[in-house]
Design an enzyme around this catalytic site. Structure first.
Site, PDB file in Angstrom:
ATOM      1  N   CYS A 104       9.941  -5.083 -21.852  1.00 29.20           N
ATOM      2  CA  CYS A 104       9.700  -6.443 -22.325  1.00 29.20           C
ATOM      3  C   CYS A 104       9.703  -7.440 -21.175  1.00 29.20           C
ATOM      4  CB  CYS A 104      10.752  -6.808 -23.363  1.00 29.20           C
ATOM      5  SG  CYS A 104      10.735  -5.631 -24.702  1.00 29.20           S
ATOM      6  N   GLU A 105       8.736  -7.307 -20.280  1.00 28.96           N
ATOM      7  CA  GLU A 105       8.538  -8.230 -19.160  1.00 28.96           C
ATOM      8  C   GLU A 105       7.043  -8.185 -18.864  1.00 28.96           C
ATOM      9  OE1 GLU A 105      11.077  -9.391 -16.720  1.00 28.96           O
ATOM     10  OE2 GLU A 105      12.797  -8.308 -17.534  1.00 28.96           O
ATOM     11  N   GLU A 107      13.874   7.171  12.298  1.00 27.11           N
ATOM     12  CA  GLU A 107      14.411   7.144  10.932  1.00 27.11           C
ATOM     13  C   GLU A 107      13.287   7.039   9.901  1.00 27.11           C
ATOM     14  OE1 GLU A 107      16.812   3.595  11.087  1.00 27.11           O
ATOM     15  OE2 GLU A 107      18.370   4.509  12.310  1.00 27.11           O
ATOM     16  N   PRO A 108      12.386   8.009   9.863  1.00 26.87           N
ATOM     17  CA  PRO A 108      11.254   7.900   8.941  1.00 26.87           C
ATOM     18  C   PRO A 108      11.676   8.175   7.498  1.00 26.87           C
ATOM     19  CG  PRO A 108      11.234  10.052   9.965  1.00 26.87           C
ATOM     20  CD  PRO A 108      12.375   9.289  10.606  1.00 26.87           C
ATOM     21  N   GLY A 109      11.176   7.408   6.572  1.00 29.35           N
ATOM     22  CA  GLY A 109      11.435   7.653   5.156  1.00 29.35           C
ATOM     23  C   GLY A 109      10.122   7.841   4.412  1.00 29.35           C
ATOM     24  N   ARG A 110       9.418   6.720   4.257  1.00 31.61           N
ATOM     25  CA  ARG A 110       8.177   6.717   3.478  1.00 31.61           C
ATOM     26  C   ARG A 110       7.160   7.739   3.967  1.00 31.61           C
ATOM     27  NH1 ARG A 110       6.601   2.139   0.729  1.00 31.61           N
ATOM     28  NH2 ARG A 110       8.033   0.942   2.017  1.00 31.61           N
ATOM     29  N   GLY A 140       9.672   3.189   9.415  1.00 31.56           N
ATOM     30  CA  GLY A 140       8.680   2.164   9.108  1.00 31.56           C
ATOM     31  C   GLY A 140       7.228   2.571   9.172  1.00 31.56           C
ATOM     32  N   TYR A 145      10.745   5.555  -2.538  1.00 28.77           N
ATOM     33  CA  TYR A 145      11.077   4.304  -3.213  1.00 28.77           C
ATOM     34  C   TYR A 145      10.551   4.296  -4.648  1.00 28.77           C
ATOM     35  CZ  TYR A 145      11.942   3.365   1.672  1.00 28.77           C
ATOM     36  OH  TYR A 145      12.396   3.474   2.960  1.00 28.77           O
ATOM     37  N   ARG A 149       7.768  -0.525  -7.667  1.00 31.54           N
ATOM     38  CA  ARG A 149       7.012  -1.070  -6.524  1.00 31.54           C
ATOM     39  C   ARG A 149       5.873  -2.004  -6.914  1.00 31.54           C
ATOM     40  NH1 ARG A 149       4.482   1.398  -3.324  1.00 31.54           N
ATOM     41  NH2 ARG A 149       5.069   0.280  -1.461  1.00 31.54           N
TER      42      ARG A 149
END
Ligand SMILES: *Cc1c(COP(=O)(O)O)cnc(C)c1O
Length: 415
Positions: A342-343, A273-276, A239, A371, A312
């Protein structure tokens, strides 16, 4: 800190001009820097020196096999959230003794696979899951090592979609249920409770919510001791945030120092548990300007990367810095940078000040290493981007660009 830097007016990925990489590999293109991954992992891991600890990189942030191998060689364990991530981690050569398995909805076959691999432990999120793991372990004649994930009910002050440790979230167990859970775990024949776990959210830019959560966990740990439950691992989740724009997240050293103070003298192995924080700034997404247009209200820069490549901004309203790959001294305009999908929600940036680009210019979307690709899809039948891993002047195609046949590869019954 990262190794995407401008030299002589153009952006380099480590020692290679990004422009050169695009000539060979086209756009949209994910480019990762091995040196940056290494630097981030080592800065993080060494912040906990002096504490018994295990850094389990969160695979979902960036699960490319080349990335997992690189981190594995540096000594990383892995935090997985699916059987597919277990498969990847094992393929990358990660020791099962360094794998922890999180997530609210583990399926039976996934539990079986993790038991057969003999992973370090499951982070369990409900009493029903605990009973299921016990059953599967019994069938295999194995003992499952587990932690219970506690919901410490603290506000991580981040985007609601990535807040996970509040009372209203689906994650973890409230303290009352957790106590009941540990008592049950102790009775179940094929369960061995060895840890206590929490993960309160992602992109946190201050350490106080972590410390508040830790206080609650440690208080609960004392209670478990009284119940004769022998906890050896304390998993504080991931986190820690990164700088996308103006954020000033704490340095891992500050985080490490604060945790060391709280854990001093306790016979616990800390799991993180680092990700980012490892992957986020280790990658960029390079895109090409297809067209520019002006409406009565806005300037639009239409590029060849879209929400299917990097969701994101659309999903969380997130900010990614976007700059020309080759410096452009043109007039600064305010524009929406949008993809071909197309959004109306398909944008990489809104109302962004940027030197006015022209058709065919390349833009770099920074902080896209976490991510980014892992959340990509083929929406609008867009083959997924290629991923490159750069190490100095060496290029590895970490994932080749998808082609049209990849789009229909699993639809052969309909051909
Ligand atoms: C997503 C996740 C992480 C990683 O979060 P980051 O913000 O990327 O560090 C760690 N643990 C669990 C259980 C997660 O779901």
């Amino acid at each position: 800190m990262h190794y995407f830097e401008y030299k002589n007016g153009e952006l380099f990925a480590e020692d290679i001009p990004v422009r050169k990489l695009v000539e060979e590999y086209d756009t949209p293109l994910y480019i990762y820097s091995a040196k940056t991954f290494k630097r981030h992992f080592e800065a993080f891991d060494s912040a906990f020196e002096g504490l018994k600890h295990l850094t389990c990189y969160s695979v979902k942030a960036n699960s490319n096999l080349c990335v997992l191998k690189l981190l594995g060689k540096l000594g990383a364990g892995m935090d997985i959230v699916s059987g597919g991530e277990l498969f990847r981690a094992l393929k990358a050569g990660i020791s099962p003794q360094k794998i922890v398995y999180s997530g609210v909805g583990k399926r039976e076959h996934e539990i079986r696979e993790a038991l057969l691999a003999d992973i370090l432990m499951f982070n369990v999120e409900s009493l029903e899951e605990l009973e299921k793991i016990n059953e599967v372990a019994r069938d295999l004649n194995k003992k499952a090592r587990i932690s219970l994930r506690i919901n410490p009910e603290v506000d991580p002050q981040t985007h609601p979609y990535i807040s996970t440790g509040m009372e209203k979230n689906k994650f973890g167990l409230a303290r009352e249920f957790a106590l009941q859970g540990y008592k049950l775990a102790k009775e179940l024949s094929h369960i061995e409770p060895i840890g206590i776990d929490c993960h309160i959210g992602s992109q946190l830019t201050s350490i106080s919510p972590f410390l508040d959560a830790l206080d609650k966990i440690l208080d609960f740990y004392e209670e478990l001791k009284k119940q004769d439950i022998n906890i050896q691992y304390l998993d504080l989740g991931g986190g820690l945030g990164i700088t996308y724009n103006q954020e000033e997240p704490p340095h891992p050293l500050e985080f490490g120092k604060a945790l060391k103070e709280k854990l001093k003298g306790l016979d616990l192995t800390l799991i993180l548990e680092p990700g980012r924080v490892i992957a986020g700034n280790a990658g960029i997404l390079v895109t090409r300007v297809l067209y520019t247009k002006k409406t009565k209200k806005k300037n639009f820069i239409i590029v060849d990367a879209a929400m299917n490549d990097l969701i994101r901004p659309s999903l969380y309203g997130s900010y990614h810095k976007i700059s020309p790959v080759v410096e452009n001294k043109g007039e600064i305009i305010t524009a929406d940078i949008v993809g071909p999908i197309c959004e109306s929600g398909d944008f990489l940036a809104q109302d962004r000040e940027i030197p006015a680009p022209t058709k065919d210019d390349l833009l770099a979307v920074f902080s896209a290493g976490a991510y980014g690709f892992t959340m990509s899809s083929q929406y609008n039948s867009r083959p997924r981007a290629a991923e490159l891993l750069i190490d100095g002047d060496k290029v590895t195609v970490a994932r080749r660009r998808e082609v049209y046949l990849d789009l229909i590869a699993l639809e052969d019954n309909c051909l």
